[in-house]
Motif scaffolding. Structure first.
Motif, PDB file in Angstrom:
ATOM      1  N   TYR A 100       0.834  -1.200   0.000  1.00  0.00           N
ATOM      2  CA  TYR A 100       0.000   0.000   0.000  1.00  0.00           C
ATOM      3  C   TYR A 100       0.872   1.254   0.000  1.00  0.00           C
ATOM      4  CZ  TYR A 100      -2.337   3.892   2.251  1.00  0.00           C
ATOM      5  OH  TYR A 100      -2.767   5.144   2.575  1.00  0.00           O
ATOM      6  N   LEU A 101       1.886   1.269   0.865  1.00  0.00           N
ATOM      7  CA  LEU A 101       2.769   2.434   0.952  1.00  0.00           C
ATOM      8  C   LEU A 101       3.493   2.684  -0.369  1.00  0.00           C
ATOM      9  CD1 LEU A 101       4.410   1.923   4.453  1.00  0.00           C
ATOM     10  CD2 LEU A 101       2.823   3.734   3.798  1.00  0.00           C
ATOM     11  N   LEU A 102       4.004   1.622  -0.970  1.00  0.00           N
ATOM     12  CA  LEU A 102       4.726   1.761  -2.235  1.00  0.00           C
ATOM     13  C   LEU A 102       3.803   2.264  -3.337  1.00  0.00           C
ATOM     14  CD1 LEU A 102       7.313   1.446  -3.847  1.00  0.00           C
ATOM     15  CD2 LEU A 102       6.715  -0.950  -4.218  1.00  0.00           C
ATOM     16  N   GLU A 103       2.622   1.694  -3.442  1.00  0.00           N
ATOM     17  CA  GLU A 103       1.684   2.131  -4.481  1.00  0.00           C
ATOM     18  C   GLU A 103       1.275   3.586  -4.275  1.00  0.00           C
ATOM     19  OE1 GLU A 103      -2.456   0.762  -6.664  1.00  0.00           O
ATOM     20  OE2 GLU A 103      -1.545  -0.552  -5.173  1.00  0.00           O
ATOM     21  N   ALA A 104       1.045   3.981  -3.038  1.00  0.00           N
ATOM     22  CA  ALA A 104       0.683   5.366  -2.744  1.00  0.00           C
ATOM     23  C   ALA A 104       1.827   6.310  -3.100  1.00  0.00           C
ATOM     24  CB  ALA A 104       0.303   5.520  -1.274  1.00  0.00           C
ATOM     25  N   ALA A 105       3.063   5.900  -2.830  1.00  0.00           N
ATOM     26  CA  ALA A 105       4.223   6.733  -3.158  1.00  0.00           C
ATOM     27  C   ALA A 105       4.354   6.898  -4.668  1.00  0.00           C
ATOM     28  CB  ALA A 105       5.493   6.130  -2.570  1.00  0.00           C
ATOM     29  N   LEU A 156       9.115   6.889   1.576  1.00  0.00           N
ATOM     30  CA  LEU A 156       9.126   5.621   2.302  1.00  0.00           C
ATOM     31  C   LEU A 156      10.168   5.557   3.411  1.00  0.00           C
ATOM     32  CD1 LEU A 156       8.647   3.136  -0.681  1.00  0.00           C
ATOM     33  CD2 LEU A 156       6.906   4.111   0.825  1.00  0.00           C
ATOM     34  N   ALA A 157      11.019   6.569   3.529  1.00  0.00           N
ATOM     35  CA  ALA A 157      12.087   6.570   4.533  1.00  0.00           C
ATOM     36  C   ALA A 157      11.588   6.282   5.951  1.00  0.00           C
ATOM     37  CB  ALA A 157      12.861   7.889   4.493  1.00  0.00           C
ATOM     38  N   PRO A 158      10.450   6.874   6.383  1.00  0.00           N
ATOM     39  CA  PRO A 158       9.999   6.579   7.747  1.00  0.00           C
ATOM     40  C   PRO A 158       9.610   5.109   7.958  1.00  0.00           C
ATOM     41  CG  PRO A 158       8.865   8.509   6.868  1.00  0.00           C
ATOM     42  CD  PRO A 158       9.641   7.896   5.747  1.00  0.00           C
ATOM     43  N   TYR A 159       9.438   4.364   6.881  1.00  0.00           N
ATOM     44  CA  TYR A 159       8.992   2.974   6.970  1.00  0.00           C
ATOM     45  C   TYR A 159      10.099   1.992   6.595  1.00  0.00           C
ATOM     46  CZ  TYR A 159       4.603   5.492   6.985  1.00  0.00           C
ATOM     47  OH  TYR A 159       3.595   6.362   7.281  1.00  0.00           O
ATOM     48  N   LYS A 160      11.340   2.440   6.615  1.00  0.00           N
ATOM     49  CA  LYS A 160      12.473   1.606   6.196  1.00  0.00           C
ATOM     50  C   LYS A 160      12.514   0.271   6.944  1.00  0.00           C
ATOM     51  CE  LYS A 160      17.476   1.795   5.676  1.00  0.00           C
ATOM     52  NZ  LYS A 160      18.666   2.631   5.861  1.00  0.00           N
ATOM     53  N   ALA A 161      12.353   0.323   8.249  1.00  0.00           N
ATOM     54  CA  ALA A 161      12.402  -0.905   9.054  1.00  0.00           C
ATOM     55  C   ALA A 161      11.293  -1.872   8.654  1.00  0.00           C
ATOM     56  CB  ALA A 161      12.298  -0.566  10.542  1.00  0.00           C
TER      57      ALA A 161
END
Length: 168
Positions: A100-105, A156-161
């Protein structure tokens, strides 16, 4: 006017991924669209945009809860999704969150940049093929790809982990 533009951008970037996520839970495409539209309507009506710290996390969690509430309302909750827990922390335990995060980005990229990025990364075209297709130079394609990757990386940096955890 600025708030309208900000809201529109959020809607355009997140509507499709959120509908797909809701559909993964409800298995009802039209209902999933309604759930996401109602979510955005509530945010606008309640003036919540300025108060949301992480829109992605908030939206993902809200859509999950609204989708599960819908299932409960049609009395299919137990038989359709017994393994989902309302108390799950979004993004930490849900395997759909990184996608979801990748598609939104990607959807958040500027139009031309997104088009070039999609042709390269999703359709597998070479830079030369993209340049020919769009009638631009190869250098322009390279610049769009570079800028797109930079913007996605920043988003996406805040979600790296989370992404590193999903690779394990």
């Amino acid at each position: 006017m600025e708030k309208i533009a900000e809201f529109r951008k959020l809607f355009e970037c997140h509507f499709t991924p959120l509908v797909k996520y809701s559909y993964a839970i409800t298995k009802d495409k039209e209902q999933s669209k309604d759930i996401v539209q109602n979510f955005f309507a509530d945010i606008w009506k309640n003036g919540m945009i300025d108060r949301i710290e992480s829109f992605e996390s908030f939206a993902f969690h809200a859509i999950k809860n609204k989708s599960l509430t819908y299932l409960r309302s049609i009395k299919k909750f137990e038989s359709l999704v017994p393994e989902l827990s309302i108390d799950q922390d979004p993004g930490v335990h849900d395997q759909h969150f990184p996608g979801y995060l990748l598609e939104a980005a990607i959807l958040g990229l500027p139009d031309k940049c997104r088009e070039v990025f999609m042709l390269s990364k999703m359709d597998g075209l070479t830079y030369e093929e993209i340049a020919d297709t769009l009638n631009v130079s190869v250098k322009t394609v390279e610049k769009h790809i570079h800028n797109g990757l930079q913007k996605i990386k920043e988003k996406l940096a805040p979600y790296k982990a989370l992404f590193l955890e999903s690779v394990k």
